[in-house]
Each structure stands twice: as C-alpha cells, then as structure tokens.
Write a protein that holds these residues in place. Sequence first.
Motif, PDB file in Angstrom:
ATOM      1  N   CYS A 133       0.779  -1.133  -0.018  1.00  0.00           N
ATOM      2  CA  CYS A 133       0.060  -0.002   0.123  1.00  0.00           C
ATOM      3  C   CYS A 133       0.847   0.984  -0.111  1.00  0.00           C
ATOM      4  O   CYS A 133       0.627   2.297   1.059  1.00  0.00           O
ATOM      5  CB  CYS A 133      -0.808  -0.044   1.169  1.00  0.00           C
ATOM      6  SG  CYS A 133      -2.111  -1.540   1.339  1.00  0.00           S
ATOM      7  N   ARG A 134       1.716   1.209  -0.948  1.00  0.00           N
ATOM      8  CA  ARG A 134       2.436   2.384  -0.973  1.00  0.00           C
ATOM      9  C   ARG A 134       2.230   3.452  -2.104  1.00  0.00           C
ATOM     10  O   ARG A 134       1.515   3.345  -2.930  1.00  0.00           O
ATOM     11  CB  ARG A 134       3.905   2.181  -1.363  1.00  0.00           C
ATOM     12  CG  ARG A 134       4.873   1.215  -0.541  1.00  0.00           C
ATOM     13  CD  ARG A 134       6.164   0.700  -1.293  1.00  0.00           C
ATOM     14  NE  ARG A 134       5.950   0.112  -2.522  1.00  0.00           N
ATOM     15  CZ  ARG A 134       6.723  -0.263  -3.595  1.00  0.00           C
ATOM     16  NH1 ARG A 134       7.813   0.482  -3.105  1.00  0.00           N
ATOM     17  NH2 ARG A 134       6.488  -0.820  -4.389  1.00  0.00           N
ATOM     18  N   ALA A 135       2.209   4.972  -1.639  1.00  0.00           N
ATOM     19  CA  ALA A 135       1.804   6.125  -2.388  1.00  0.00           C
ATOM     20  C   ALA A 135       2.868   6.048  -3.470  1.00  0.00           C
ATOM     21  O   ALA A 135       3.899   5.218  -3.262  1.00  0.00           O
ATOM     22  CB  ALA A 135       1.714   7.203  -1.434  1.00  0.00           C
ATOM     23  N   GLY A 136       2.584   7.127  -4.529  1.00  0.00           N
ATOM     24  CA  GLY A 136       3.709   7.164  -5.333  1.00  0.00           C
ATOM     25  C   GLY A 136       5.061   7.600  -4.978  1.00  0.00           C
ATOM     26  O   GLY A 136       6.148   7.298  -5.704  1.00  0.00           O
ATOM     27  N   ASN A 137       5.085   8.383  -3.891  1.00  0.00           N
ATOM     28  CA  ASN A 137       6.351   8.852  -3.489  1.00  0.00           C
ATOM     29  C   ASN A 137       7.050   7.538  -2.446  1.00  0.00           C
ATOM     30  O   ASN A 137       8.122   8.088  -1.705  1.00  0.00           O
ATOM     31  CB  ASN A 137       6.300  10.006  -2.690  1.00  0.00           C
ATOM     32  CG  ASN A 137       5.353  10.058  -1.262  1.00  0.00           C
ATOM     33  OD1 ASN A 137       4.832   9.101  -1.024  1.00  0.00           O
ATOM     34  ND2 ASN A 137       5.217  10.869  -0.777  1.00  0.00           N
ATOM     35  N   SER A 139       5.843   6.558   0.419  1.00  0.00           N
ATOM     36  CA  SER A 139       5.197   6.570   1.657  1.00  0.00           C
ATOM     37  C   SER A 139       3.955   5.906   1.788  1.00  0.00           C
ATOM     38  O   SER A 139       3.500   5.238   0.576  1.00  0.00           O
ATOM     39  CB  SER A 139       4.889   8.077   2.134  1.00  0.00           C
ATOM     40  OG  SER A 139       3.670   8.375   1.406  1.00  0.00           O
ATOM     41  N   ASP A 141       0.097   4.725   1.760  1.00  0.00           N
ATOM     42  CA  ASP A 141      -1.191   5.044   1.406  1.00  0.00           C
ATOM     43  C   ASP A 141      -2.064   4.724   2.547  1.00  0.00           C
ATOM     44  O   ASP A 141      -2.600   3.543   2.310  1.00  0.00           O
ATOM     45  CB  ASP A 141      -1.642   4.425   0.114  1.00  0.00           C
ATOM     46  CG  ASP A 141      -3.007   4.948  -0.432  1.00  0.00           C
ATOM     47  OD1 ASP A 141      -3.810   5.482   0.290  1.00  0.00           O
ATOM     48  OD2 ASP A 141      -3.195   4.693  -1.742  1.00  0.00           O
ATOM     49  N   ARG A 408      -2.673   0.236 -11.698  1.00  0.00           N
ATOM     50  CA  ARG A 408      -2.761   1.481 -12.304  1.00  0.00           C
ATOM     51  C   ARG A 408      -3.010   1.366 -13.733  1.00  0.00           C
ATOM     52  O   ARG A 408      -2.823   2.319 -14.809  1.00  0.00           O
ATOM     53  CB  ARG A 408      -1.670   2.270 -12.215  1.00  0.00           C
ATOM     54  CG  ARG A 408      -1.212   2.381 -10.620  1.00  0.00           C
ATOM     55  CD  ARG A 408       0.032   3.488 -10.354  1.00  0.00           C
ATOM     56  NE  ARG A 408       0.033   4.516 -10.905  1.00  0.00           N
ATOM     57  CZ  ARG A 408       0.915   5.402 -10.795  1.00  0.00           C
ATOM     58  NH1 ARG A 408       2.261   5.084 -10.392  1.00  0.00           N
ATOM     59  NH2 ARG A 408       0.888   6.534 -11.255  1.00  0.00           N
TER      60      ARG A 408
END
Length: 457
Positions: A133-137, A139, A141, A408
């Motif tokens: 569950c990582r965000a694009g940067n 970190s 999500d 995505r």
Amino acid sequence: MRLSADSIHAVPQEVPRPGYDRAAQQVGIVHFGIGAFHRAHQAWYTDACMNGGERDWMIAGVSLRSGTVAQQLDPQDGLYTLVERSGERVEARVIGAVQEVLVGGADDNAILSHLAAPTTHIVSFTVTEKGYCRAGNGSLDLVAAREGSFYPHLARAMRERKQAGSGGLTLLSCDNLAHNGDRLAQLMREFLDAEAPDLVAWFDAECTCPNSMVDRIVPAATPADLDAAQGLLGAVRDEGAVFTEAFSQWVIEDRFAGPRPAWENHGAQLVSDVAPYETAKLRMLNGAHSLLAYAGLSRGYQFVHEAVADPALRTLVERLMRDEAAPTISAASGQDLGAYADRLLARFEDPALRHRLAQIAMDGSEKLPQRWLETLAHNPQQQCTAILSGIAAWLWHLTDGRFVDDPRGSELRALVAATPRDQLLATMFGEGGPLASRWSPSDADCRYVENKLGELS
C-alpha cells in the motif's frame, strides 16, 4: 480421493512426506499472502526444519484478497505436494508445514489469535509489491492500508502482545522490494503513527524487520499440471499442488526479534548485509524477466523458454544483465555476477517450467522502478538500449491491452492513448510523470523508444 491427513497413506511410498507429528506442532509463523511462491519456498524450508527435528514452526497462512488457497488447502489439512521439474527430471514430495489457511474478513478473530499468541515469533509476507500500500512517493497510502491490508491485523496483535508482555515479532518481508525489511519497518511505523501512536515505541524496541532476498521460479499451476501431479500421487488428488524448479535461494539478514527455524541448515544464507544479493536479483533476474515478458508477448510468445530462445531477445537479455545491470552492483565477497548471469540463462531456457510471460507481466507499474529504473539511474553516461527496448515493449503492452493486469492499468492505458508517441517516454517517466524516478530520460532515450514503438506498431 483428496489429499489429507486421512488419505496420505495412499500416496505411493516413494513420494516423501512429513516425518514429524504435525498434530503435535504449534504454530510459530503467520504468513500473509500464502500463494504458490510461499508454498514452494519459505514453507518448503520450514518443512525441512521440522523434518530435521525442530518443533513448533507450523505456519498459519493468511489470504487477504481471495479464498482460493483456503479452498485448496483447508480440506487437505494444509497438506500439498511440491513438484520440482528440471529438464526430464520430476520429483515430488508432500509438504506438511502449513496448519491452516485463514481468510481476511471471515477469519479475523482467528488471525488475531495466532498473531497475538506467545508461541508465534515470526510474521512473514509474500503480498507482492502492491500489497504494501505504498503511495507514489514511497510513503504509506493510509486509505489503502486501512482497507484489507495486513497493517490493521498487526496493529491489533501488537497491542495485545504489549499488554500481555508476550514480546515482539520478527516481520520478515519475502517480496521483491529493494531493502524490503527497511521498507516494511518504515511503512508499519507510518501506520502506527496514524492509527496507534502509543505502540510506536514498543514496535521500535521489540520488533525487527530483517531484509531478505528470495529466488525460485514458481509458475502458476494449470489444470494439466494438477492432473500431472495426480499421476505421481496415484489415487490421491491434490488441488493445492505447486510446481517449481530445482533451484532455490534465500538470503536473510540475521536480525530476529526472537527464536527462528534453523533455515540455514537447509540451504538458506544468514548474512549481515543482504543488499548485494537483493540488488543482483532485482536488476538481473527480475529485470531480465520483465524484458522477456513484455518483448516476448509483443512477438507472440507465451512462455519464458520460448522468448529466450529468440536470438534477438536473448541478445537483449544478455546485454541487460551483463552490460547494463551488473556494473551497477557492488558484489559481495565470492559473488560472481558473470556466473550468476550464466545460471539465470540456463534457468530461463528450461522448458519444463513453462513460466508464462503474462504472469511475469502483471503489476508492471509496481515492478519496473526497481527492476529497470534504478539500473538506468546508475548509468547516466550509458544509453541502456536493452532496458529502453523493454520500456518500449511495456508501452506497447499498455497500448495492446490484452495482457494488462496492473493496479494502475486503466490510468496508464488512458495516458498512453492520449500522448503522442514522440512525447510518451518523457510524459511517463519524466518529472511529474506517473513513473518519475531518479532517472530522467534524455532526448536520445526518447528518440530510441519512439523508434522502437514504431517497429512494434
């Protein structure tokens, strides 16, 4: 008849089976993401440990997205067959390390009970890159993490363990993420900061997250594979059989919060620094696999062994491994990257594995940053034409759409459709793009990919 504790006596005697009393063993490991890879790898090592006399390392498997594995293994008392294929050689053995498979949502109380039990010491993971569950940067999500991920289960269990004084857990990521243990620690800490800040200090003091590298090719089983397994098991049917190669590697940072199986007695390597092995695997093996997947699909191939037999694709794979990836890796003492490339090619060529390119092509948006973009970032003075050819094939893959299975996928396919070919590489990978990274494509890179896309059209 179905494989189970009651029917295992009917399996031919030449097929090895657990030599330990499974009913007398307690669960010591909870594993999230109990798919075929885990059963062919970590569970196989753990079964070997208990066959060697170690106790209480049974595995409680957890599936968070599907009940399929529970439907395969729970009627079989957790038993399944591991079939190794290499050339003409086929060997089978029954693995007994899995006690049960639990399903998120339906079995949350049982999952918590196992995670909080003082006899549980290790929680391991093969949830794929998107399962973190990582965000694009990079970190966490937090919205995704709250909905159907492993984080809430662990937070609840940590609270119970803290209150009971049960001690911490070793959280052991076995996924293809660079610095996977460090990433897991960061993401777990971010979840606790948001949802249970009073547990952060306890987590830091009591739990560890070792880095690890895993390697074994495990193609998805087909109905024909299951029929072949029954040919080895006589009258017994195994709906959960897994099929793999003879090769297996597991390199683990020796940093555990408590007891662990002696996996090193059965081929695993316990080291102080996993990074050289992990980087070689991600950039050479996984990078080459992704190249074969997208370029092979664009040429109409189905399997890895077919794609690597194509002289043009083999040349690209060798260039990627030897000329583009290997020079970016600081090898450990005794780690021969040239020999590693030779061994990988031999594994890719084995037709017995029947490793599907479409399986490897899944989740490209999650995989490519580690497999290709890091290598590109480490080669600022060299145009990496093999990887750029792979990127062109991935963009073709998105345009074609038949094999896209990516979290995505819809977003990326729409972007490709709306972007002129000569702007596509910069739009996708340049600053502000959906796959922006430390690598910035040059004008020459853009022209190269544009030309390759023209050849694929």
